[in-house]
Design a protein around this motif. Structure first.
Motif, PDB file in Angstrom:
ATOM      1  N   THR A 304       0.814  -1.216   0.000  1.00  0.00           N
ATOM      2  CA  THR A 304       0.000   0.000   0.000  1.00  0.00           C
ATOM      3  C   THR A 304       0.852   1.273   0.000  1.00  0.00           C
ATOM      4  OG1 THR A 304      -0.113  -0.350   2.377  1.00  0.00           O
ATOM      5  CG2 THR A 304      -2.036  -1.004   1.096  1.00  0.00           C
ATOM      6  N   ASP A 305       2.161   1.110   0.162  1.00  0.00           N
ATOM      7  CA  ASP A 305       3.074   2.263   0.186  1.00  0.00           C
ATOM      8  C   ASP A 305       3.711   2.482  -1.192  1.00  0.00           C
ATOM      9  OD1 ASP A 305       2.660   2.832   2.824  1.00  0.00           O
ATOM     10  OD2 ASP A 305       4.407   1.703   3.540  1.00  0.00           O
ATOM     11  N   PRO A 306       4.160   3.715  -1.462  1.00  0.00           N
ATOM     12  CA  PRO A 306       4.862   3.958  -2.727  1.00  0.00           C
ATOM     13  C   PRO A 306       6.326   3.510  -2.666  1.00  0.00           C
ATOM     14  CG  PRO A 306       4.674   6.002  -1.489  1.00  0.00           C
ATOM     15  CD  PRO A 306       3.960   4.952  -0.681  1.00  0.00           C
ATOM     16  N   VAL A 307       6.915   3.276  -3.818  1.00  0.00           N
ATOM     17  CA  VAL A 307       8.360   3.017  -3.911  1.00  0.00           C
ATOM     18  C   VAL A 307       9.073   4.252  -3.355  1.00  0.00           C
ATOM     19  CG1 VAL A 307      10.281   2.684  -5.522  1.00  0.00           C
ATOM     20  CG2 VAL A 307       8.082   1.543  -5.942  1.00  0.00           C
ATOM     21  N   PRO A 308      10.020   4.077  -2.440  1.00  0.00           N
ATOM     22  CA  PRO A 308      10.650   5.237  -1.822  1.00  0.00           C
ATOM     23  C   PRO A 308      11.416   6.095  -2.833  1.00  0.00           C
ATOM     24  CG  PRO A 308      11.797   3.222  -1.190  1.00  0.00           C
ATOM     25  CD  PRO A 308      10.556   2.807  -1.921  1.00  0.00           C
ATOM     26  N   THR A 309      11.438   7.388  -2.568  1.00  0.00           N
ATOM     27  CA  THR A 309      12.224   8.308  -3.404  1.00  0.00           C
ATOM     28  C   THR A 309      13.663   8.293  -2.884  1.00  0.00           C
ATOM     29  OG1 THR A 309      11.773  10.154  -1.926  1.00  0.00           O
ATOM     30  CG2 THR A 309      10.211   9.795  -3.743  1.00  0.00           C
ATOM     31  N   PRO A 310      14.621   8.748  -3.688  1.00  0.00           N
ATOM     32  CA  PRO A 310      16.018   8.761  -3.236  1.00  0.00           C
ATOM     33  C   PRO A 310      16.174   9.486  -1.903  1.00  0.00           C
ATOM     34  CG  PRO A 310      15.911   9.285  -5.562  1.00  0.00           C
ATOM     35  CD  PRO A 310      14.490   9.206  -5.079  1.00  0.00           C
ATOM     36  N   GLU A 311      15.400  10.569  -1.719  1.00  0.00           N
ATOM     37  CA  GLU A 311      15.510  11.349  -0.480  1.00  0.00           C
ATOM     38  C   GLU A 311      15.061  10.540   0.731  1.00  0.00           C
ATOM     39  OE1 GLU A 311      13.687  12.547  -3.245  1.00  0.00           O
ATOM     40  OE2 GLU A 311      15.593  13.353  -3.960  1.00  0.00           O
ATOM     41  N   GLU A 312      14.154   9.599   0.507  1.00  0.00           N
ATOM     42  CA  GLU A 312      13.634   8.806   1.618  1.00  0.00           C
ATOM     43  C   GLU A 312      14.557   7.647   1.993  1.00  0.00           C
ATOM     44  OE1 GLU A 312       8.854   9.467   0.781  1.00  0.00           O
ATOM     45  OE2 GLU A 312       9.932   7.877  -0.235  1.00  0.00           O
ATOM     46  N   VAL A 313      15.518   7.378   1.128  1.00  0.00           N
ATOM     47  CA  VAL A 313      16.439   6.262   1.345  1.00  0.00           C
ATOM     48  C   VAL A 313      17.670   6.805   2.082  1.00  0.00           C
ATOM     49  CG1 VAL A 313      17.972   4.667   0.108  1.00  0.00           C
ATOM     50  CG2 VAL A 313      15.642   5.032  -0.702  1.00  0.00           C
ATOM     51  N   PRO A 314      18.189   6.076   3.086  1.00  0.00           N
ATOM     52  CA  PRO A 314      19.405   6.552   3.749  1.00  0.00           C
ATOM     53  C   PRO A 314      20.515   6.794   2.720  1.00  0.00           C
ATOM     54  CG  PRO A 314      18.551   4.579   4.838  1.00  0.00           C
ATOM     55  CD  PRO A 314      17.712   4.799   3.623  1.00  0.00           C
ATOM     56  N   LYS A 315      21.316   7.804   2.980  1.00  0.00           N
ATOM     57  CA  LYS A 315      22.315   8.244   2.005  1.00  0.00           C
ATOM     58  C   LYS A 315      23.156   7.092   1.450  1.00  0.00           C
ATOM     59  CE  LYS A 315      25.454  12.073   1.330  1.00  0.00           C
ATOM     60  NZ  LYS A 315      26.548  12.792   1.950  1.00  0.00           N
ATOM     61  N   GLN A 316      23.590   6.211   2.370  1.00  0.00           N
ATOM     62  CA  GLN A 316      24.488   5.126   1.941  1.00  0.00           C
ATOM     63  C   GLN A 316      23.797   4.121   1.009  1.00  0.00           C
ATOM     64  OE1 GLN A 316      24.653   4.570   5.944  1.00  0.00           O
ATOM     65  NE2 GLN A 316      23.740   2.540   6.064  1.00  0.00           N
ATOM     66  N   ASP A 317      22.447   4.127   1.006  1.00  0.00           N
ATOM     67  CA  ASP A 317      21.720   3.164   0.174  1.00  0.00           C
ATOM     68  C   ASP A 317      21.217   3.762  -1.135  1.00  0.00           C
ATOM     69  OD1 ASP A 317      22.081   1.216   2.098  1.00  0.00           O
ATOM     70  OD2 ASP A 317      20.208   1.679   3.132  1.00  0.00           O
ATOM     71  N   ARG A 318      21.532   5.034  -1.374  1.00  0.00           N
ATOM     72  CA  ARG A 318      20.958   5.704  -2.553  1.00  0.00           C
ATOM     73  C   ARG A 318      21.483   5.157  -3.873  1.00  0.00           C
ATOM     74  NH1 ARG A 318      20.715  11.791  -0.157  1.00  0.00           N
ATOM     75  NH2 ARG A 318      19.248  11.190   1.473  1.00  0.00           N
ATOM     76  N   GLU A 319      22.756   4.842  -3.890  1.00  0.00           N
ATOM     77  CA  GLU A 319      23.336   4.313  -5.124  1.00  0.00           C
ATOM     78  C   GLU A 319      22.658   2.990  -5.495  1.00  0.00           C
ATOM     79  OE1 GLU A 319      27.693   4.709  -5.136  1.00  0.00           O
ATOM     80  OE2 GLU A 319      27.671   2.859  -6.319  1.00  0.00           O
ATOM     81  N   ALA A 320      22.475   2.142  -4.465  1.00  0.00           N
ATOM     82  CA  ALA A 320      21.796   0.857  -4.692  1.00  0.00           C
ATOM     83  C   ALA A 320      20.358   1.093  -5.133  1.00  0.00           C
ATOM     84  CB  ALA A 320      21.831   0.015  -3.426  1.00  0.00           C
ATOM     85  N   ALA A 321      19.719   2.116  -4.570  1.00  0.00           N
ATOM     86  CA  ALA A 321      18.329   2.419  -4.945  1.00  0.00           C
ATOM     87  C   ALA A 321      18.259   2.825  -6.413  1.00  0.00           C
ATOM     88  CB  ALA A 321      17.769   3.522  -4.053  1.00  0.00           C
ATOM     89  N   GLN A 322      19.214   3.639  -6.843  1.00  0.00           N
ATOM     90  CA  GLN A 322      19.226   4.087  -8.236  1.00  0.00           C
ATOM     91  C   GLN A 322      19.380   2.902  -9.185  1.00  0.00           C
ATOM     92  OE1 GLN A 322      18.539   7.362  -9.148  1.00  0.00           O
ATOM     93  NE2 GLN A 322      18.256   6.206 -11.056  1.00  0.00           N
ATOM     94  N   LYS A 323      20.285   2.007  -8.796  1.00  0.00           N
ATOM     95  CA  LYS A 323      20.502   0.806  -9.606  1.00  0.00           C
ATOM     96  C   LYS A 323      19.207  -0.021  -9.671  1.00  0.00           C
ATOM     97  CE  LYS A 323      24.118  -2.654 -10.005  1.00  0.00           C
ATOM     98  NZ  LYS A 323      25.051  -3.505  -9.275  1.00  0.00           N
TER      99      LYS A 323
END
Lengths: 470, 200
Positions: A304-323
């Protein structure tokens, strides 16, 4: 440092000595082997002319490479490499006097499904297998660890591994699960909260009302995915639910021996005042079904939740999120509901047990699989398959348009013919959404519970199973 | 046992493999595990990651830093499946040592079994080392297991290594089978003391 936990007690009972490098030599009470990670270990033993030390504490089956159709299972297997692996295991177990549940028995299946259902996995044991999902057996209150092939050699040769004692983290899971929400959702929630590397250096002791209320098959699903959270082992203290499940199974003790064992099992439970290295709380109250949106099992959300935005992801996990956004072709901020599905896969050591198929069947009853979806049901063991067939569950699957197969790891890691194609999306009850895991490296995996897989198969897209059931 | 070398230092050149949570399915895809020996695993290391969608060799570090023997990785490297095929593949590709921010435990244990030191350093040091290698691919770097240091760019920086791994490498006792077999009497005592093991 922990004190008085089940982990401390079982570790102490199994410690042989401290080795010169400071590690403990730990006796392994149950060693499970399969065709992929063991042949090299037997080879190393042969080179040194060493016999298997505890063949009667070692059990084998074949799961990773076996075909799941009756024709495919005819010997010799069509894939020469698979045939070689299977033949090697047959020969190795025969020579060593190890019980082997092969394709010609009605007990073959995934190691982590077979050992529990036969009553081999019991509280207070140490269990090792050349497979990271060995944590599964912790559901009984044992210490189950995945090991590499050189360590398999160690266990074959000595009945032991050299191991470092880990920290113990109590994971207190509070709350009550609503309809359409299962053990799989609980463990995905835990990994979402604690991260894929959060458990490194720890074993997880799962407890709290949301764990206590699970049946054994649910507890097996939770402990199974400990490794996806980075914890090498995870366990649940044994209780009446555990004993109830074990009673009467083939390798469970009987008569006076039963009472003696229960005494041992009770003695290794964590003490009321046990000390943990840390305690974390995970709130599972009223969670929605979970789905993964990315390429590791920590990239999960409530459906029921949206896919998190880069800002919502901890900084260290942003690169993995982008991938992950790129590989999965998902938009941050959007829902996973409506994400198109090409394949529905139900099975594995996480969710290939009778209750998994029963819950999925409730969704499939009177419905049919979307025309564009290839739906595959692969029981975790031949025993599971027989039980499902006895209960008519297979008929529900077949009538809905699922292929009803024979037992194996199948499309969890695509070492047999069951593979995800390039660009295809798989709604999967398995445990890993790593790139390429289910077949082609351009394939995409969405992890979810068995009931959610059934719902996705019917709708041809990711949906909230609760809406389908209502 | 005889023939197990002691490992104190690894010197050579580096290969930076950037990214957190690189799993063993990436390092050694499962379809290459259908062999009953580890002999060919070096060819399969990062097989898919090293090729583009048409199967053509791309600019993955393992393709460009050929001849390197020290991998420099980031956080939670080697997570996922327990397959020893992963470190076997890296070792047979030529990797003799590995430095990272952190390792998944089974992967680290497997490295120990193979006598491949897996050392850790903080994120800043690892990034600096990776950048240094990227800018100076031919430059020598060195891992010192005994001193727990990494030498690069004329500098000696502190690193960590798991205590048991360090002892095993320095003493040449990373072949645990031989060590543990010398305790078999005690193993049988422990086995016989457990209610679920039948007396033998």
């Amino acid at each position: 440092m922990s004190n008085g936990t089940l982990y401390d007690k079982v570790w102490d009972r199994h410690t042989v000595t401290t080795l010169p490098n400071g590690q403990d030599q730990l006796f392994i009470g149950l060693h499970l082997i399969h065709e992929v990670t063991s042949p090299q270990a037997f080879g190393m033993l042969r080179e040194r002319d060493i016999d298997v030390a505890f063949p009667d504490r070692t059990f084998a089956t074949t799961d990773h490479i076996v075909p799941t159709t009756p024709e495919g299972r005819e010997r010799p297997l069509k894939d020469d490499q698979a045939e070689n692996m299977l033949s090697a295991l047959e020969q190795n177990t025969e020579e060593a006097g190890i019980t082997f549940y092969g394709l010609d028995t009605n007990k073959q299946g995934i190691t982590h499904v077979v050992a529990p259902e036969l009553g081999l996995s019991q509280p207070g044991m140490t269990v090792a297998c050349g497979d990271s999902h060995t944590a599964t057996h912790g559901a009984f209150g044992s210490i189950g660890v995945g090991i590499g092939t050189t360590q398999i050699r160690d266990v074959l040769a000595t009945g032991c591994i050299a191991a470092d004692k880990q920290k113990v983290r109590r994971v207190e899971v509070t709350g009550e699960l609503g309809d359409g929400v299962y053990a799989k959702d609980v463990i995905l929630k835990i990994i979402q909260d604690l991260g894929v590397g959060g458990g490194v250096g720890h074993v997880y002791e799962y407890g709290g009302e949301a764990i206590k209320s699970l049946d054994m098959e649910g507890r097996l699903a939770v402990c199974n995915m400990s490794i996806e959270g980075g914890a090498r082992a995870g366990y649940i203290n044994p209780d009446e639910t555990t004993y109830e499940y074990l009673k009467g199974r083939e390798f469970a003790p009987e008569g006076d021996a039963w009472d003696e064992h229960v005494e041992y099992w009770e003695s290794i439970r964590s003490d009321e005042d046990a000390e943990y290295d840390d305690v974390v709380e995970v709130d599972a109250d009223g969670i929605a079904p979970m789905v993964s949106w990315g390429i590791n099992p920590g990239q999960v959300i409530e459906v029921t939740d949206p896919v998190p935005t880069p800002e919502e992801v901890p900084k260290q996990d942003r690169e993995a999120a982008q991938k992950a956004y790129d590989h999965m072709d998902v938009e941050p901020g959007e829902s996973m509901q409506g994400y198109g599905v090409d394949v529905a896969f139900l099975g594995t050591c996480t969710n290939g047990r009778v209750s998994d198929f029963r819950e999925a069947a409730k969704v499939l009853e009177g419905r049919s699989v979307d025309d564009d979806v290839w739906a595959l049901a692969v029981p975790g063991s031949e025993t599971v398959r027989a039980e499902c067939e006895k209960a008519g569950i297979d008929e529900v699957f077949r009538e809905a348009g699922f292929e009803w197969r024979q037992a194996g790891c199948s499309m969890c890691l695509a070492m047999n013919d069951d593979k995800l194609g390039a660009g295809e999306v798989c709604a999967s009850s398995s445990n890993r959404n790593f790139i390429g895991r289910q077949g082609d490296k351009a394939g995409r995996t969405v992890l979810m519970s068995p009931a959610m897989v059934a719902a996705a198969a019917v709708e041809g897209e990711v949906v909230d199973v609760r809406e389908v059931l209502n | 046992m005889a023939g197990v070398p002691q490992i104190r230092r690894i010197a050579g050149t580096g290969v930076p493999i950037r990214g957190d949570d690189i799993d063993t399915d990436q390092i050694l895809p499962a379809r290459f595990m259908k062999e009953v020996t580890f002999d060919n695993m070096g060819e399969y290391a990062f097989y898919d990651a090293r090729r583009d969608e048409n199967g053509v060799i791309n600019d993955h570090p393992l393709n460009t830093y050929t001849g390197a023997n020290i991998a420099v990785v980031n956080r939670n490297f080697g997570c996922g499946s327990s397959r020893e095929h992963a470190p076997q593949g890296l070792m047979r590709w030529g990797m003799e040592g590995i430095v990272g921010e952190s390792f998944a435990e089974i992967f680290r244990d497997n490295c120990k079994s193979l006598g491949v030191p897996a050392m850790t350093a903080d994120a800043e040091t690892v990034d600096r080392l990776q950048t240094f290698i990227e800018e100076n691919p031919e430059a020598g770097i060195e891992l010192d297991v005994r001193e727990k240091t990494i030498t690069f760019d004329g500098e000696v920086v502190d690193a960590e290594i798991d205590h048991a791994m360090r002892e095993a490498l320095l003493e040449g006792t990373w072949d645990t089978t031989a060590v543990m077999r010398s305790n078999m009497d005690r193993v049988r005592d422990v086995a016989n003391s457990l209610p679920y093991v039948e007396d033998r």
